[in-house]
Design an enzyme around this catalytic site. Structure first.
Site, PDB file in Angstrom:
ATOM      1  CG  ASP A  61      -1.883   1.117   1.290  1.00 41.97           C
ATOM      2  OD1 ASP A  61      -2.288   1.596   0.215  1.00 41.97           O
ATOM      3  OD2 ASP A  61      -2.259   1.518   2.413  1.00 41.97           O
ATOM      4  CG  ASP A  99       0.895   7.595  -3.672  1.00 45.00           C
ATOM      5  OD1 ASP A  99       0.743   8.405  -4.605  1.00 45.00           O
ATOM      6  OD2 ASP A  99       0.502   7.794  -2.508  1.00 45.00           O
ATOM      7  N   GLY A 105      -7.366   8.196   6.529  1.00 46.51           N
ATOM      8  CA  GLY A 105      -7.598   8.280   7.958  1.00 46.51           C
ATOM      9  C   GLY A 105      -9.085   8.259   8.268  1.00 46.51           C
ATOM     10  CG  HIS A 115      -6.386   4.691  -1.300  1.00 45.50           C
ATOM     11  ND1 HIS A 115      -5.155   4.329  -0.798  1.00 45.50           N
ATOM     12  CD2 HIS A 115      -6.443   4.160  -2.551  1.00 45.50           C
ATOM     13  CE1 HIS A 115      -4.495   3.630  -1.701  1.00 45.50           C
ATOM     14  NE2 HIS A 115      -5.261   3.516  -2.783  1.00 45.50           N
ATOM     15  N   GLY A 116      -9.319   5.391   1.869  1.00 46.10           N
ATOM     16  CA  GLY A 116     -10.035   6.120   2.913  1.00 46.10           C
ATOM     17  C   GLY A 116     -11.397   5.554   3.230  1.00 46.10           C
TER      18      GLY A 116
END
Length: 278
Positions: free
Chosen positions: A82, A104, A178, A204-205
């Site tokens: 990740d 990324d 987050g 994501h998230g």
């Protein structure tokens, strides 16, 4: 079952109209909880770890822990890097036999993002699935935040995917890293990105998104949704509650088993939110 390539998880989820959860592990308790939930629900899944979370264990320990637990699991699972922020991280994960990789370079200018991501494609070859990111996702992950966040530009999607050759595209469409309870997907933007993308999308998230939004993502070509903060909070909360109840508690295995059970419940709920028909 042995670990499978990310390609296999994506193929099976796409064929069955499912969304794979992608759950971050750090240690044996987290891994056990994730796999227990996978076995309950039966949806192909990614287990993943970010470079910020291998400071204690290294990639090899994570691989060994996940692979050993999966030996008795009949559900296809890929082990994913990740947010590999560097090619060194990609190289290290591949050396540890990870079966899926994320590069990324999303904070870099478009041309640099393409160049770095294309190098990761070469390193992965054809057998290891590659996820790349276009648009920089905001929020914090392990106290690491991007210098800037930007939404994915649909006009750049087709060019980016063609130039990189990635198998999955992580997008920034209102999702936030987050635990961000006010995060909301911009479905109009997600639809425009999907129209331009020849590969499945990644969000994501997932910890901060409401169930009604998670349940819609399959309609927009999303095949993978990352969840990390919920799991970590479940484990930390288990240990904190044990100490609060008894500051002299010394049964580490009992508290660890409670943490595994808490993680299992969180993962199962998230998988079912992503796949309401399961």
């Amino acid at each position: 079952m042995a670990l499978v390539s990310g390609h296999e998880v994506v193929r099976e989820c796409t064929a069955r109209g499912l969304v794979a959860g992608a759950f971050n592990t750090t240690n044996i308790e987290t891994t056990m909880g994730i796999v227990d939930a996978i076995e309950r629900v039966g949806v192909p899944t990614f287990i993943q770890v970010a470079p910020t979370n291998v400071k204690l264990s290294g990639y090899e320990y994570i691989y060994d822990t996940v692979a050993r637990r999966l030996a008795d699991c009949s559900v296809p699972v890929a082990l994913h890097l990740d947010h590999g922020k560097s090619l060194d991280a990609v190289e290290a994960a591949l050396a540890a036999d990870f079966t899926s990789i994320m590069i990324d370079a999303s904070e870099e200018p478009f041309a640099e993002n393409v160049a770095v991501s294309a190098q990761a494609r070469e390193m992965c070859g054809t057998e290891v699935a590659l996820e790349a990111e276009l648009g920089s996702i905001g929020g914090k992950e392990d106290d690491v935040a991007p210098e800037f966040a930007s939404t994915t530009n649909p006009a750049q999607v087709a060019e980016f995917v063609a130039a990189v050759g990635c198998d999955m595209l992580a997008v920034s469409v209102g999702n936030v890293h987050g635990y961000a309870p006010n995060a909301r997907i911009d479905f109009d933007l997600l639809a425009r990105v999907r129209e331009q993308s020849p590969v499945p999308l990644v969000v994501h998230g997932g910890s901060g998104l409401p169930a009604e939004q998670l349940g819609r993502l399959a309609e927009f070509g999303v095949v993978k949704v990352n969840v990390a903060s919920d799991l970590r909070n479940a484990m930390i909360r288990s240990f904190g509650e044990a100490y609060a109840a008894n500051p002299n508690e010394n049964s580490l295995i009992r508290v660890s088993l409670d943490a595994v059970a808490a993680i299992t419940d969180v993962v199962e709920r998230r998988i079912r939110m992503l796949n309401p028909s399961v």
